[in-house]
Design an enzyme around this catalytic site. Sequence first.
Site, mmCIF file in Angstrom:
data_model
loop_
_atom_site.group_PDB
_atom_site.id
_atom_site.type_symbol
_atom_site.label_atom_id
_atom_site.label_comp_id
_atom_site.label_asym_id
_atom_site.label_seq_id
_atom_site.Cartn_x
_atom_site.Cartn_y
_atom_site.Cartn_z
ATOM 1 N N LYS A 290 118.424 51.240 70.639
ATOM 2 C CA LYS A 290 117.439 50.331 70.008
ATOM 3 C C LYS A 290 116.114 50.593 70.222
ATOM 4 O O LYS A 290 115.089 49.784 70.310
ATOM 5 C CB LYS A 290 117.940 48.644 70.606
ATOM 6 C CG LYS A 290 119.054 48.300 70.635
ATOM 7 C CD LYS A 290 119.822 48.654 69.278
ATOM 8 C CE LYS A 290 119.339 47.985 68.336
ATOM 9 N NZ LYS A 290 119.939 48.062 66.715
ATOM 10 N N GLY B 269 114.581 52.667 67.982
ATOM 11 C CA GLY B 269 113.960 53.173 66.627
ATOM 12 C C GLY B 269 114.778 54.456 66.059
ATOM 13 O O GLY B 269 114.486 55.181 65.501
ATOM 14 N N THR B 270 115.870 54.650 66.716
ATOM 15 C CA THR B 270 116.951 55.632 66.417
ATOM 16 C C THR B 270 117.018 55.817 64.771
ATOM 17 O O THR B 270 117.201 56.958 64.354
ATOM 18 C CB THR B 270 118.196 55.543 66.938
ATOM 19 O OG1 THR B 270 117.803 55.330 68.450
ATOM 20 C CG2 THR B 270 119.277 56.785 66.871
ATOM 21 N N TRP C 231 115.563 54.805 62.337
ATOM 22 C CA TRP C 231 114.336 55.059 61.610
ATOM 23 C C TRP C 231 113.933 56.471 61.871
ATOM 24 O O TRP C 231 113.851 57.509 60.806
ATOM 25 C CB TRP C 231 113.118 54.252 62.289
ATOM 26 C CG TRP C 231 111.662 54.484 61.565
ATOM 27 C CD1 TRP C 231 111.505 54.882 60.360
ATOM 28 C CD2 TRP C 231 110.590 54.503 62.318
ATOM 29 N NE1 TRP C 231 110.187 54.798 59.994
ATOM 30 C CE2 TRP C 231 109.507 54.730 61.289
ATOM 31 C CE3 TRP C 231 109.815 54.170 63.425
ATOM 32 C CZ2 TRP C 231 108.149 54.713 61.310
ATOM 33 C CZ3 TRP C 231 108.733 53.923 63.650
ATOM 34 C CH2 TRP C 231 107.811 54.530 62.685
ATOM 35 N N HIS D 284 122.524 59.284 73.022
ATOM 36 C CA HIS D 284 121.658 58.350 73.880
ATOM 37 C C HIS D 284 121.770 59.028 75.339
ATOM 38 O O HIS D 284 121.347 58.239 76.275
ATOM 39 C CB HIS D 284 122.299 56.894 73.864
ATOM 40 C CG HIS D 284 122.322 56.289 72.630
ATOM 41 N ND1 HIS D 284 120.923 56.322 71.774
ATOM 42 C CD2 HIS D 284 122.764 55.443 71.673
ATOM 43 C CE1 HIS D 284 121.168 55.401 70.729
ATOM 44 N NE2 HIS D 284 122.089 54.991 70.612
ATOM 45 N N ARG E 97 110.228 54.069 73.639
ATOM 46 C CA ARG E 97 109.397 53.017 72.927
ATOM 47 C C ARG E 97 109.252 52.082 74.231
ATOM 48 O O ARG E 97 109.784 51.997 75.411
ATOM 49 C CB ARG E 97 110.477 52.342 71.933
ATOM 50 C CG ARG E 97 109.987 51.062 71.272
ATOM 51 C CD ARG E 97 111.023 50.532 70.440
ATOM 52 N NE ARG E 97 110.471 49.285 69.658
ATOM 53 C CZ ARG E 97 111.365 48.463 68.827
ATOM 54 N NH1 ARG E 97 112.396 48.791 68.652
ATOM 55 N NH2 ARG E 97 110.409 47.523 68.099
#
Length: 287
Positions: free
Chosen positions: A42, A44-45, A47, A107, A129
Amino acid sequence: MESTIYNYQGFWSSSRAIQGVMACQQQLQAQDSDIILVTTPKSGTIWLKSLLFAIVNRKCNPIFEQDHPLLVQNPHDLVLFLKFDLYVDGQVPDFSLFTSPRLMATHVPFASLPKSIQNSRTKIVYLCRNPRDTFIPMWPFANNLRLDNHKDTNSIEEMFDHFCKGVKSIENPDKALFLMYEELKKQPKIQLKHLAEFLECPFSIEEENCGVVDEILRRCSFGNLRNLRNLEVNTNGKLSAGVANKNFFRRGEVGDWKNYFTVEMNDKLNHIIEQKFQGYVLKFSYT
């Protein structure tokens, strides 16, 4: 579904996933042309997957095409996660099916990536982020997964407590690119050109004059990505892990955490951030 998680090499995961990571560490043979996107969930992966795919494949898939893959497929299907679960079952992924450069995502933190990745010329793009804005989309995302598995949802306070309980220094600028989500949102064109240069496929003057950079940013914008929810693949489709594609799309706003955090939550996370990032130049906005 397995509910117990374990701390392995500094990150939390299920025992099955950890077995997959260990097997992948031993068996994956990286190529110098590989590109690995490393993110926390969560952050911005989806995107950045879209941007990476558009940049690297713009010769074979011109961004102005009406049937561009980004218009008909979920970005997670275009830039695949390293399938650690396959290694557990003894099924080494057939990477020969990937075109070069191979685009992959994970991840898993840098220290737990296979040595073949760390020791090769593989390009690593790390997206960071603000933890506050990382938490906000993670809360409904985790609850949606719980609902899919017929479990009760967690309140924001419960999820925040889990979040609080749960940076590689870059010595070689040709090996790893450290991107800040907030900078990508603030100066998307500059950051996109920087990303393309790092991947050794910079935009030509002709491409810039023809609007290729602007079109990639437009097509990969959060507004267009959210509109993809109406596609059949995102309305009813799922990843191989069983996660519904519709769960991956949100607003992606910077500072959205202010609409949800209490003063106490902000103070608690500020304290954790100061402890975890002590000695690093990385800073996140408190307001």
